[in-house]
Design a protein around this motif. Structure first.
Motif, PDB file in Angstrom:
ATOM      1  N   SER A 173       0.589  -1.189   0.041  1.00 21.75           N
ATOM      2  CA  SER A 173       0.073   0.104   0.141  1.00 21.75           C
ATOM      3  C   SER A 173       0.784   1.302   0.004  1.00 21.75           C
ATOM      4  O   SER A 173       0.888   2.072  -0.708  1.00 21.75           O
ATOM      5  N   LEU A 174       2.074   1.558   1.066  1.00 17.34           N
ATOM      6  CA  LEU A 174       2.377   2.458   1.194  1.00 17.34           C
ATOM      7  C   LEU A 174       3.160   2.362  -0.347  1.00 17.34           C
ATOM      8  O   LEU A 174       3.918   3.887  -0.360  1.00 17.34           O
ATOM      9  N   SER A 175       4.313   1.582  -0.645  1.00 18.63           N
ATOM     10  CA  SER A 175       4.554   1.814  -2.171  1.00 18.63           C
ATOM     11  C   SER A 175       3.912   1.954  -2.565  1.00 18.63           C
ATOM     12  O   SER A 175       4.470   3.386  -4.207  1.00 18.63           O
ATOM     13  N   ASN A 176       2.475   2.171  -3.237  1.00 21.89           N
ATOM     14  CA  ASN A 176       2.157   2.737  -3.947  1.00 21.89           C
ATOM     15  C   ASN A 176       0.818   4.022  -3.739  1.00 21.89           C
ATOM     16  O   ASN A 176      -0.005   4.284  -4.417  1.00 21.89           O
ATOM     17  N   GLY A 177       1.603   4.679  -2.581  1.00 16.77           N
ATOM     18  CA  GLY A 177       1.008   5.890  -2.114  1.00 16.77           C
ATOM     19  C   GLY A 177      -0.329   5.634  -1.621  1.00 16.77           C
ATOM     20  O   GLY A 177      -0.773   6.855  -1.307  1.00 16.77           O
ATOM     21  N   LEU A 178      -0.884   4.812  -1.025  1.00 10.68           N
ATOM     22  CA  LEU A 178      -1.957   4.842  -1.040  1.00 10.68           C
ATOM     23  C   LEU A 178      -2.218   5.022   1.097  1.00 10.68           C
ATOM     24  O   LEU A 178      -1.822   4.784   1.612  1.00 10.68           O
ATOM     25  N   ALA A 179      -3.552   4.776   1.232  1.00 10.01           N
ATOM     26  CA  ALA A 179      -4.007   5.935   2.458  1.00 10.01           C
ATOM     27  C   ALA A 179      -4.599   4.310   2.691  1.00 10.01           C
ATOM     28  O   ALA A 179      -5.545   3.949   2.027  1.00 10.01           O
ATOM     29  N   MET A 180      -4.345   4.622   4.528  1.00  9.92           N
ATOM     30  CA  MET A 180      -4.496   3.039   4.415  1.00  9.92           C
ATOM     31  C   MET A 180      -5.827   3.020   6.058  1.00  9.92           C
ATOM     32  O   MET A 180      -5.705   3.940   6.234  1.00  9.92           O
ATOM     33  N   ILE A 181      -7.037   2.464   5.639  1.00  8.24           N
ATOM     34  CA  ILE A 181      -8.052   2.404   7.730  1.00  8.24           C
ATOM     35  C   ILE A 181      -7.344   0.827   7.825  1.00  8.24           C
ATOM     36  O   ILE A 181      -7.919  -0.354   6.883  1.00  8.24           O
ATOM     37  N   GLY A 182      -7.072   0.364   9.107  1.00  8.60           N
ATOM     38  CA  GLY A 182      -6.818  -0.440   9.261  1.00  8.60           C
ATOM     39  C   GLY A 182      -7.693  -1.178  10.451  1.00  8.60           C
ATOM     40  O   GLY A 182      -8.405  -0.889  11.206  1.00  8.60           O
ATOM     41  N   TRP A 183      -7.661  -2.158  10.753  1.00  6.85           N
ATOM     42  CA  TRP A 183      -8.666  -2.928  10.391  1.00  6.85           C
ATOM     43  C   TRP A 183      -7.824  -4.256  11.394  1.00  6.85           C
ATOM     44  O   TRP A 183      -7.959  -5.829  10.834  1.00  6.85           O
ATOM     45  N   PRO A 184      -7.275  -4.228  12.347  1.00  5.80           N
ATOM     46  CA  PRO A 184      -5.376  -5.231  12.567  1.00  5.80           C
ATOM     47  C   PRO A 184      -6.732  -6.637  13.127  1.00  5.80           C
ATOM     48  O   PRO A 184      -8.137  -6.443  14.133  1.00  5.80           O
ATOM     49  N   LEU A 185      -6.431  -7.276  12.984  1.00  4.85           N
ATOM     50  CA  LEU A 185      -6.644  -9.185  13.348  1.00  4.85           C
ATOM     51  C   LEU A 185      -6.581 -10.011  14.200  1.00  4.85           C
ATOM     52  O   LEU A 185      -7.042 -11.097  14.129  1.00  4.85           O
ATOM     53  N   TRP A 186      -4.908 -10.325  14.102  1.00  2.00           N
ATOM     54  CA  TRP A 186      -4.068 -10.753  14.473  1.00  2.00           C
ATOM     55  C   TRP A 186      -2.774 -10.426  14.553  1.00  2.00           C
ATOM     56  O   TRP A 186      -2.136  -9.903  13.947  1.00  2.00           O
TER      57      TRP A 186
END
Ligand code: UDP
Length: 460
Positions: free
Chosen positions: A364-377
């Protein structure tokens, strides 16, 4: 003619580990003076063989089958610790034999081992046979360091605000809800749990740890990891994907993306191992619909159902959701394996909602994208924490697959990340990090130099 060093790579049997290990294998194999052997269970070796480019000279060797599940695709979370234990029991003798045969074949030039941190016991084999050993962590430095700290400091001493202060980094605090239930509620007397803890402790006993990260991106995490494990750390990443081991669902979703405006589509995936619950899925769908954002959602059956089974949209999603979204050209669902890299590098993709699995984060970061996190594990909770608190490229929408998620909350977060100034700022930061990551693995970059240093150390 110079000596060729044989490097034996031993990944853990999960997609998120096999993929980066194969990248590492190709990277070392391309260097002069090294030959690479990747070892694993027979079924994984078969799959890897089918996906390896025909030009590759990486050797693939299968070790004795554990006589049960051969990779994590076939096990549930509840079986995870006993799976790790059964792998050690069944594979340790054949792994030891492979290494000792290689030593016997060329005693002057013994192989070196790079194994997965979950297979901590490999350091004991290396020590016994007197060969160089390092671990490779396919996850980030910060997440790994917090994870290591939590495994090695049990039982926990909670503060009044339900937080843990990490002994080696008192400024990093971890809230109770940021620890996955499997670790938080783990029984310290359970043999499988105890055994996993042993693997974590063993991870500080090798000659060093390679991490799939770049020092300039994760300087806090790299330093923390050095202090936490007391071993040399070589940040050698990001190493990019060069093999996939499942067929993608073709170009349909790329053609769909072509019809959308730049940075307007949210890609949603929870990775290759994890799923959310049925009620969470329902709220996510309703929040998405209300947000009016374009999306591609890689759907898997919810927790409690066969992860690889049929996805029953009529049962797990709001009535008529899939049809409505398709008719309005608003969103599509992908069943099975998505061509994630192709989607993330498409100009119409502007954000990613994911479980903060490390590969997805780097992609995601390599493609310059903003992130919405939903950690599961596991370490995903701490990776998410870092992306939100330290890096500023992510907003957390939910934690785990037991929490209550509310559609209005999903809608607000999706809107703020995809439409608002906040999302623009996050994408700007992500693009900056993307540049840092590319430079680290470019000619003369810090990660390339770290790899050079490591290989010199390994043949000494
Ligand atoms: N992936 C993919 N298609 C999918 C799901 C996952 O290509 O439908 C890839 C993704 O690009 C990443 C890896 O599988 O390289 C998943 O690794 P990650 O560390 O993100 O998560 P994990 O699966 O280990 O939870």
């Amino acid at each position: 003619m110079g000596i060729t060093k044989n490097v034996i790579l031993f990944p853990f049997m999960a997609q998120g580990h096999l993929i980066p290990f194969m990248q590492l294998a190709q990277l070392i194999d391309h260097r002069k003076g090294y030959s690479v052997t990747v070892v694993n269970t027979p079924s994984n070796i078969r799959t890897l063989r089918a996906s390896l480019p025909s030009t590759s000279s990486v050797h693939l060797v299968d070790l004795t089958s554990p006589g049960g599940p051969e990779n994590t695709d076939a096990i549930t979370h509840d079986e995870f610790y006993s799976f790790i234990q059964s792998i050690e029991l069944s594979i340790r003798p054949s792994f030891r034999r492979l290494v000792s045969d290689a030593i016997a074949a060329d005693p002057e030039n013994p192989p070196c081992i790079i194994s997965d941190v979950v297979l901590g016991w490999t350091v004991e084999v290396a020590e016994e046979l007197g060969v160089f050993h390092a671990f490779f962590l396919p996850i980030g430095a910060y997440g790994s360091a917090v994870f290591h700290s939590l495994w090695t400091q049990r039982p926990y001493a909670w503060t009044d605000s339900d937080e843990l202060v990490l002994p080696n980094r008192p400024n990093i605090r971890v809230h109770r809800t940021q620890i996955s239930p499997m670790l938080l509620h783990g029984d310290d007397d359970d043999p499988g749990f105890k055994n996993f803890r042993r693997q974590m402790i063993l991870s500080s006993k090798s000659s060093g740890i390679l991490i799939n990260t770049a020092k300039e991106f994760e300087s806090v995490g790299v330093e923390f990891m050095e202090v936490q494990t007391g071993t040399p750390i070589w940040p050698i990443g990001p190493i990019t994907r060069c093999v996939t081991n499942s067929p993608s669902s073709g170009n349909a979703c790329i053609e769909w993306l072509d019809q959308h405006a730049p940075a307007s589509v949210l890609y949603i995936s929870f990775g290759s191992e994890n799923a959310i619950s049925a009620p969470q899925m329902m709220e996510l769908a309703m929040g998405l619909e209300a947000s009016e954002t374009g999306f591609i959602w890689v759907v898997r059956p919810p927790v409690g159902f066969d992860f690889k089974g049929e996805f029953r949209a009529e049962e797990w999603l709001p009535k008529g959701f899939e049809e409505r979204m398709r008719e309005k050209n608003r969103g599509i669902l992908i069943r099975g394996w998505a061509p994630q890299l192709e989607i993330l590098s498409h100009a119409s993709t502007g954000g990613v909602l994911c479980q903060c699995g490390w590969n997805s984060v780097l992609e995601s970061l390599s493609n310059g994208l903003a992130m919405i996190g939903w950690p599961l594990w596991a370490e995903q909770y701490f990776t998410c924490k870092m992306l939100v608190e330290e890096v500023g490229v992510c907003v957390e929408v939910a934690r785990g697959n037991e929490s209550v998620v509310e559609r209005g909350h999903v809608e607000r977060i999706v809107r703020s990340v995809m439409d608002g100034g906040k999302g623009r700022e996050m994408r700007r930061k992500a693009r900056e990090i993307g540049k840092v990551l590319r430079e680290a693995v470019g000619e003369g970059g810090a990660s390339v130099r770290a790899m050079d240093e490591f290989l010199v150390k390994a043949v000494e």
